[in-house]
Motif scaffolding. Sequence first.
Motif, PDB file in Angstrom:
ATOM      1  N   MET A   1     -12.040 -21.331  -3.786  1.00 39.79           N
ATOM      2  CA  MET A   1     -11.261 -20.280  -3.079  1.00 39.79           C
ATOM      3  C   MET A   1     -11.163 -20.867  -1.720  1.00 39.79           C
ATOM      4  N   LYS A   2     -10.064 -20.749  -1.179  1.00 42.20           N
ATOM      5  CA  LYS A   2      -9.818 -21.367   0.344  1.00 42.20           C
ATOM      6  C   LYS A   2      -9.075 -20.249   1.099  1.00 42.20           C
ATOM      7  N   VAL A   3      -9.472 -20.069   2.380  1.00 48.05           N
ATOM      8  CA  VAL A   3      -9.064 -18.985   3.456  1.00 48.05           C
ATOM      9  C   VAL A   3      -8.378 -19.596   4.350  1.00 48.05           C
ATOM     10  N   LEU A   4      -7.044 -19.359   4.980  1.00 50.48           N
ATOM     11  CA  LEU A   4      -6.520 -19.897   6.143  1.00 50.48           C
ATOM     12  C   LEU A   4      -6.420 -19.017   7.222  1.00 50.48           C
ATOM     13  N   ILE A   5      -7.056 -19.119   8.315  1.00 45.02           N
ATOM     14  CA  ILE A   5      -6.901 -18.399   9.267  1.00 45.02           C
ATOM     15  C   ILE A   5      -5.917 -18.844  10.369  1.00 45.02           C
ATOM     16  N   VAL A   6      -4.766 -17.914  10.625  1.00 45.07           N
ATOM     17  CA  VAL A   6      -3.640 -18.434  11.651  1.00 45.07           C
ATOM     18  C   VAL A   6      -3.999 -17.575  12.749  1.00 45.07           C
ATOM     19  N   GLU A   7      -4.323 -17.999  13.736  1.00 49.98           N
ATOM     20  CA  GLU A   7      -4.661 -17.238  14.849  1.00 49.98           C
ATOM     21  C   GLU A   7      -4.749 -18.433  16.055  1.00 49.98           C
ATOM     22  N   ASP A   8      -4.207 -18.148  17.129  1.00 50.63           N
ATOM     23  CA  ASP A   8      -3.952 -18.915  18.234  1.00 50.63           C
ATOM     24  C   ASP A   8      -5.260 -18.946  19.197  1.00 50.63           C
ATOM     25  N   SER A   9      -5.884 -17.822  19.075  1.00 46.46           N
ATOM     26  CA  SER A   9      -7.019 -17.744  19.864  1.00 46.46           C
ATOM     27  C   SER A   9      -8.254 -18.371  19.370  1.00 46.46           C
ATOM     28  N   GLN A  10      -8.809 -19.283  19.901  1.00 51.20           N
ATOM     29  CA  GLN A  10      -9.807 -20.075  19.270  1.00 51.20           C
ATOM     30  C   GLN A  10     -11.142 -19.175  19.174  1.00 51.20           C
ATOM     31  N   LEU A  11     -11.127 -18.079  20.299  1.00 47.48           N
ATOM     32  CA  LEU A  11     -12.422 -17.299  20.210  1.00 47.48           C
ATOM     33  C   LEU A  11     -12.203 -16.510  18.877  1.00 47.48           C
ATOM     34  N   LEU A  12     -11.252 -16.028  18.684  1.00 50.64           N
ATOM     35  CA  LEU A  12     -10.990 -15.142  17.530  1.00 50.64           C
ATOM     36  C   LEU A  12     -11.265 -15.765  16.191  1.00 50.64           C
ATOM     37  N   ARG A  13     -10.642 -17.268  16.085  1.00 48.23           N
ATOM     38  CA  ARG A  13     -10.851 -18.038  15.133  1.00 48.23           C
ATOM     39  C   ARG A  13     -12.376 -18.302  14.743  1.00 48.23           C
ATOM     40  N   ASP A  14     -13.063 -18.473  15.927  1.00 47.03           N
ATOM     41  CA  ASP A  14     -14.548 -18.784  15.623  1.00 47.03           C
ATOM     42  C   ASP A  14     -15.137 -17.566  15.280  1.00 47.03           C
ATOM     43  N   ARG A  15     -14.869 -16.519  15.769  1.00 50.87           N
ATOM     44  CA  ARG A  15     -15.486 -15.241  15.036  1.00 50.87           C
ATOM     45  C   ARG A  15     -14.997 -15.027  13.608  1.00 50.87           C
ATOM     46  N   ALA A  16     -13.672 -15.265  13.194  1.00 43.31           N
ATOM     47  CA  ALA A  16     -13.507 -15.279  11.884  1.00 43.31           C
ATOM     48  C   ALA A  16     -14.038 -16.098  10.999  1.00 43.31           C
ATOM     49  N   VAL A  17     -14.185 -17.310  11.382  1.00 44.46           N
ATOM     50  CA  VAL A  17     -15.078 -18.303  10.581  1.00 44.46           C
ATOM     51  C   VAL A  17     -16.547 -17.738  10.263  1.00 44.46           C
ATOM     52  N   GLU A  18     -17.128 -17.269  11.396  1.00 48.52           N
ATOM     53  CA  GLU A  18     -18.392 -16.859  11.244  1.00 48.52           C
ATOM     54  C   GLU A  18     -18.467 -15.532  10.036  1.00 48.52           C
TER      55      GLU A  18
END
Length: 131
Positions: A1-18
Amino acid sequence: MKVLIVEDSQLLRDRAVEELAGIVGKAAIIEAGSVNEARSQLLEHRPEIVILDLLLPDGYGLELFTTLRELRLPAQVVVMTSEPSEYLKRKALQLGARCFFDKMKDFDQVFISISEIVARIPADYSTTART
């Protein structure tokens, strides 16, 4: 399974990855910070789940629903945006979004929904979705 995060804020992408790492593992997380980057990632990785911001530096996240249709990619789309108007919510849901969240108020709810989606996707989804 793969999840793509499409978000321009690196901070929010980092939180989402966590948050996602505990749900799908880090190896299954792909990131994009723009519409064009997201299109490339959709084509290359064909994720089962897309977390989609609507306001991106090179366009509007809703444009990616067209790409999903063109690729015949049955990804589950979870919208998280800082522009949670009723119009955008209605439009996103009409285009096929599974959920729509205000990322400033409902960030944690996004990942509860992702967990529920993951639990419902069959283990062989990746194989069958591409044939």
